[in-house]
Every structure is written in C-alpha cells, then in structure tokens.
Motif scaffolding. Structure first.
Motif, mmCIF file in Angstrom:
data_model
loop_
_atom_site.group_PDB
_atom_site.id
_atom_site.type_symbol
_atom_site.label_atom_id
_atom_site.label_comp_id
_atom_site.label_asym_id
_atom_site.label_seq_id
_atom_site.Cartn_x
_atom_site.Cartn_y
_atom_site.Cartn_z
ATOM 1 N N ALA A 12 47.637 -29.476 33.939
ATOM 2 C CA ALA A 12 48.435 -29.680 35.126
ATOM 3 C C ALA A 12 49.847 -30.023 34.520
ATOM 4 N N ARG A 13 50.663 -29.760 35.844
ATOM 5 C CA ARG A 13 52.097 -29.836 35.619
ATOM 6 C C ARG A 13 52.786 -31.179 35.107
ATOM 7 N N ASP A 14 52.055 -32.206 35.618
ATOM 8 C CA ASP A 14 52.486 -33.670 35.015
ATOM 9 C C ASP A 14 52.097 -33.575 33.609
ATOM 10 N N THR A 15 51.136 -32.971 33.149
ATOM 11 C CA THR A 15 50.610 -33.272 31.810
ATOM 12 C C THR A 15 51.606 -32.526 30.969
ATOM 13 N N ALA A 16 52.156 -31.353 31.303
ATOM 14 C CA ALA A 16 53.040 -30.662 30.589
ATOM 15 C C ALA A 16 54.393 -31.232 30.635
ATOM 16 N N PHE A 17 54.675 -31.922 31.943
ATOM 17 C CA PHE A 17 56.132 -32.574 31.840
ATOM 18 C C PHE A 17 56.077 -33.655 30.857
ATOM 19 N N ASP A 18 55.006 -34.532 30.781
ATOM 20 C CA ASP A 18 55.056 -35.467 29.983
ATOM 21 C C ASP A 18 55.165 -35.295 28.471
ATOM 22 N N LEU A 19 54.294 -34.106 28.098
ATOM 23 C CA LEU A 19 54.255 -33.507 26.681
ATOM 24 C C LEU A 19 55.722 -33.332 26.315
ATOM 25 N N VAL A 20 56.703 -32.797 27.084
ATOM 26 C CA VAL A 20 57.807 -32.427 26.717
ATOM 27 C C VAL A 20 58.967 -33.457 26.697
ATOM 28 N N ALA A 21 58.526 -34.198 27.583
ATOM 29 C CA ALA A 21 59.517 -35.708 27.771
ATOM 30 C C ALA A 21 59.395 -36.658 26.558
ATOM 31 N N ASP A 22 58.132 -36.564 26.129
ATOM 32 C CA ASP A 22 57.719 -37.677 25.123
ATOM 33 C C ASP A 22 58.514 -37.119 23.668
ATOM 34 N N VAL A 23 59.702 -37.271 23.521
ATOM 35 C CA VAL A 23 60.447 -36.332 22.074
ATOM 36 C C VAL A 23 59.819 -37.322 21.030
ATOM 37 N N GLY A 24 59.113 -38.424 20.818
ATOM 38 C CA GLY A 24 58.690 -38.885 19.924
ATOM 39 C C GLY A 24 57.356 -38.348 19.118
ATOM 40 N N ARG A 25 56.905 -37.650 20.078
ATOM 41 C CA ARG A 25 55.559 -36.856 19.515
ATOM 42 C C ARG A 25 55.957 -35.498 18.834
ATOM 43 N N TRP A 26 56.948 -35.036 19.318
ATOM 44 C CA TRP A 26 57.291 -33.695 18.875
ATOM 45 C C TRP A 26 57.168 -33.445 17.525
ATOM 46 N N PRO A 27 57.753 -34.377 16.497
ATOM 47 C CA PRO A 27 57.589 -34.180 15.088
ATOM 48 C C PRO A 27 56.300 -33.868 14.549
ATOM 49 N N GLN A 28 55.255 -34.442 15.166
ATOM 50 C CA GLN A 28 54.057 -34.205 14.911
ATOM 51 C C GLN A 28 53.383 -32.930 15.089
ATOM 52 N N TYR A 29 53.794 -32.160 16.050
ATOM 53 C CA TYR A 29 53.410 -31.110 16.444
ATOM 54 C C TYR A 29 54.336 -29.616 16.332
ATOM 55 N N HIS A 30 55.673 -29.906 16.371
ATOM 56 C CA HIS A 30 56.438 -28.870 16.194
ATOM 57 C C HIS A 30 57.090 -28.625 14.741
ATOM 58 N N PRO A 31 57.017 -27.581 14.069
ATOM 59 C CA PRO A 31 57.347 -27.668 12.655
ATOM 60 C C PRO A 31 58.645 -28.145 12.096
ATOM 61 N N SER A 32 59.670 -27.690 12.920
ATOM 62 C CA SER A 32 60.978 -27.960 12.654
ATOM 63 C C SER A 32 61.679 -29.471 13.112
ATOM 64 N N ALA A 33 60.737 -30.104 14.247
ATOM 65 C CA ALA A 33 61.187 -31.442 14.588
ATOM 66 C C ALA A 33 60.754 -32.468 13.510
ATOM 67 N N VAL A 34 62.155 -33.220 13.277
ATOM 68 C CA VAL A 34 61.668 -34.434 12.178
ATOM 69 C C VAL A 34 61.798 -35.911 12.887
ATOM 70 N N HIS A 35 62.634 -36.032 13.825
ATOM 71 C CA HIS A 35 62.607 -37.404 14.363
ATOM 72 C C HIS A 35 63.973 -37.076 15.703
ATOM 73 N N ALA A 36 63.340 -37.995 16.519
ATOM 74 C CA ALA A 36 64.145 -37.993 17.853
ATOM 75 C C ALA A 36 64.081 -39.608 18.576
ATOM 76 N N GLU A 37 65.093 -40.091 18.890
ATOM 77 C CA GLU A 37 65.040 -41.461 19.554
ATOM 78 C C GLU A 37 66.006 -41.517 20.498
ATOM 79 N N VAL A 38 65.587 -42.386 21.439
ATOM 80 C CA VAL A 38 66.531 -42.761 22.533
ATOM 81 C C VAL A 38 67.447 -43.663 22.195
ATOM 82 N N LEU A 39 68.925 -43.468 22.160
ATOM 83 C CA LEU A 39 69.822 -44.326 21.682
ATOM 84 C C LEU A 39 70.059 -45.663 22.897
ATOM 85 N N HIS A 40 70.295 -44.827 24.223
ATOM 86 C CA HIS A 40 70.434 -45.767 25.216
ATOM 87 C C HIS A 40 70.240 -45.210 26.277
ATOM 88 N N THR A 41 70.080 -46.029 27.435
ATOM 89 C CA THR A 41 69.599 -45.304 28.942
ATOM 90 C C THR A 41 70.601 -45.985 29.811
#
Length: 313
Positions: free
Chosen positions: A17-46
């Motif tokens: 579903a579109r919302d599922t795809a959106f959530d997977l892209v938006a959740d940057v903390g999960r990308w290092p587990q699945y994307h080979p080159s991703a090491v870390h990402a964090e939200v500094l402020h909002t």
C-alpha cells in the motif's frame, strides 16, 4: 546565480500500500539495516520548516560521507522532499523528492527525483551519474524490503540490553570508544586492527572467539558521537547473517549512567544449517540473542567496572 539545472528521475513499482511505502522511506532509522551503504541517520531537530536530518553513508569500505538535509514529509500529498544544506561540489543546490503514486490498493509506484543546480560552467555530469546510481540502489532496496516484509519480520532479531553504571558518562563512553584496546580488555576479542582517519569515524577488522572456540573476523564501521552514542554497522559479516547494526548508548541519570547495547541482526535463511541439521529460524533467533546479548553484557560489565573504579567505587 546558478543557471545550470539538471534533473534525474528513477522509479520502481512495489506490491504494498502507498502508506506502507511512505512509512518505510520516512523511517530513516531503519535504512541502515536494509540499505548496504546507509550507516546512520538521525533527526537533529524539528520545526515548522521540517526535520533537520544528518546522514552518514559508506562511500567505500574505508570511507564515510556525512551531510545534513531538511526533510518535509507531506503525507496527504504523498511525497517527501529533502534539501541538502551544503550541496556537494560542483553543485550549489541539491533537492530530492520521493513521490508515491497509488496504482492499486496494494501496489504503488515510487519515484525518486533529484534536482541539481550549479554554475553555468560547472560539469555536473559525474555528480548526476552518481546520484542516479545511488537512486536506483535505494529504490532496489525499497523493492527488496517491501517484497519480504513478512519474511523480515521473522528474520530480523532486534533487542536492547541496559546496565546501570555508578560512574561518569565520559568514562563509560571512553571504555567502549577505545576499540583499539579491546584485545587487552575484552576476553572474546582476540585481535583488532583499527583506523580513525576522520575523527569519530572508525573502521576496524575484529577477530572474535565463539563459545565453541572457533574464531570469526568481521569488518565494521562506527560513527562515534561523544559522549552519548556509538553507532556501528558490520560491513563484512558472519556467515549466518545478512545484516548487523547496533549501538552503544549512554544516558545520564542522577545516580550515574544507564548504558545500553542494541543489536539488530538479519538472519540468512540459507545458513541455518551452520547451527546444525534441522535448525529453524526460531532456534537461530534464540542462539543469536543469547550470543550477542552475552557478548554485549560482558562488554558493558567491563565498562561498568572501569567507570566505577575511576569514580572511587
């Protein structure tokens, strides 16, 4: 003013579903587990402008690139935009846009667009080629992840182990930051070669001894954010894993420090037989949790003893 404008577009169709795809892209903390080159990402402020996110990504098995981007997640509009704070030369501006188009209730086309600006005389070709390559790899990661969501729910083992330390956060952090001293300090580490050419970015090859006496060598990258966080990713892996990430996190409390070890591992189904005939995913999950938790709690206990001794306990 920049008057050299280039753009690139890549797309993939995923069966979620579109919302599922959106959530997977938006959740940057999960990308290092699945994307080979991703090491870390964090939200500094909002704030009202969006999220300021810092990313760390592998350029090679011995180099990490980091950058900041302002992200705006527009769920009603089904798009996520990212504007880099300091565009990579020779570009003067880079903006990425994820667009999610519903094809059917459980089928989504995902587009990844980049807009690049630079001086009229700049050759943006090599940068455009690299961005296009990276975009296709990101979309392939999304396609692979969405195609295995149910399977990954069984294969991914993720947990945290906390330990209270009656000492300073600086001493607790330093004990685990000084990985070059681990062969002297930590019994199951029998060898380690480390480089830190960029401050707080560490690469090391570590030899560890397993419960059965066998030795294993892994290569890891660590992003060190003193004195509160050390994030790691294994970039060469034990035979039974497809991915392994984690962190050492240090939180001050009135009485001292709570140190936390986190592991997130993805089991390789084809390697289950390494644990013996008839091994199931459930058996492998229990084995991994016992092994990894045992090692990390041993490390935390040693860090606790070091910090508390320095504190006079």
């Amino acid at each position: 003013m920049p008057d050299n404008h280039q753009k690139t577009e890549s797309r993939v169709t995923v069966d979620v579903a579109r919302d599922t795809a959106f959530d997977l892209v938006a959740d940057v903390g999960r990308w290092p587990q699945y994307h080979p080159s991703a090491v870390h990402a964090e939200v500094l402020h909002t704030n009202e402008k969006g999220d300021l996110i810092q990313y760390w990504s592998l350029v090679s098995d011995s180099e990490v690139r980091t950058w900041q981007a302002v992200r705006r997640a527009d769920r009603p509009g089904h798009r996520i935009t990212l504007t880099q704070m300091d565009a990579e030369s020779p570009a003067t501006g880079i903006r990425a846009e994820w667009v999610f188009n519903e094809l059917a209730p459980d089928r989504t086309e995902v587009e990844l667009r980049h807009h690049i600006e630079g001086p009229a005389e700049a050759d943006l070709g090599p940068l455009l080629e690299q961005i296009t390559k990276d975009s296709r790899e990101q979309l392939e990661t999304l396609r692979d992840t969405t195609s295995r969501l149910t399977e990954l729910g069984e294969l991914v083992v993720s947990f945290t182990d906390p330990l209270f330390i009656a000492g300073s956060i600086e001493d607790a952090y330093d004990y685990l930051y000084r990985a070059d001293l681990w062969p002297e300090r930590i019994p199951h580490v029998v060898g380690l070669t480390m480089s830190e050419e960029v401050p707080n970015i560490q690469f090391f090859d570590m030899d560890t001894k397993g419960p059965d006496g066998s030795t294993h060598t892994v290569r890891s990258v660590r992003v060190c954010l003193p004195p509160k966080l050390i994030v790691y990713k294994q970039i060469s892996l034990p035979a039974m894993l497809n991915a392994h990430t984690g962190h050492w996190k240090f939180t001050e409390v009135p009485e001292g420090v709570v140190a936390e070890a986190r592991h997130t591992s993805t089991i390789k189904p084809s390697a289950l037989s390494l644990l013996g005939a008839g091994t199931t995913i459930g058996h492998a999950r229990r084995f991994l949790r016992r092994l990894l938790s045992g090692n990390s709690m041993s490390n935390l206990t040693l860090a606790k003893a070091f910090a508390e001794e320095r504190a006079g306990f």
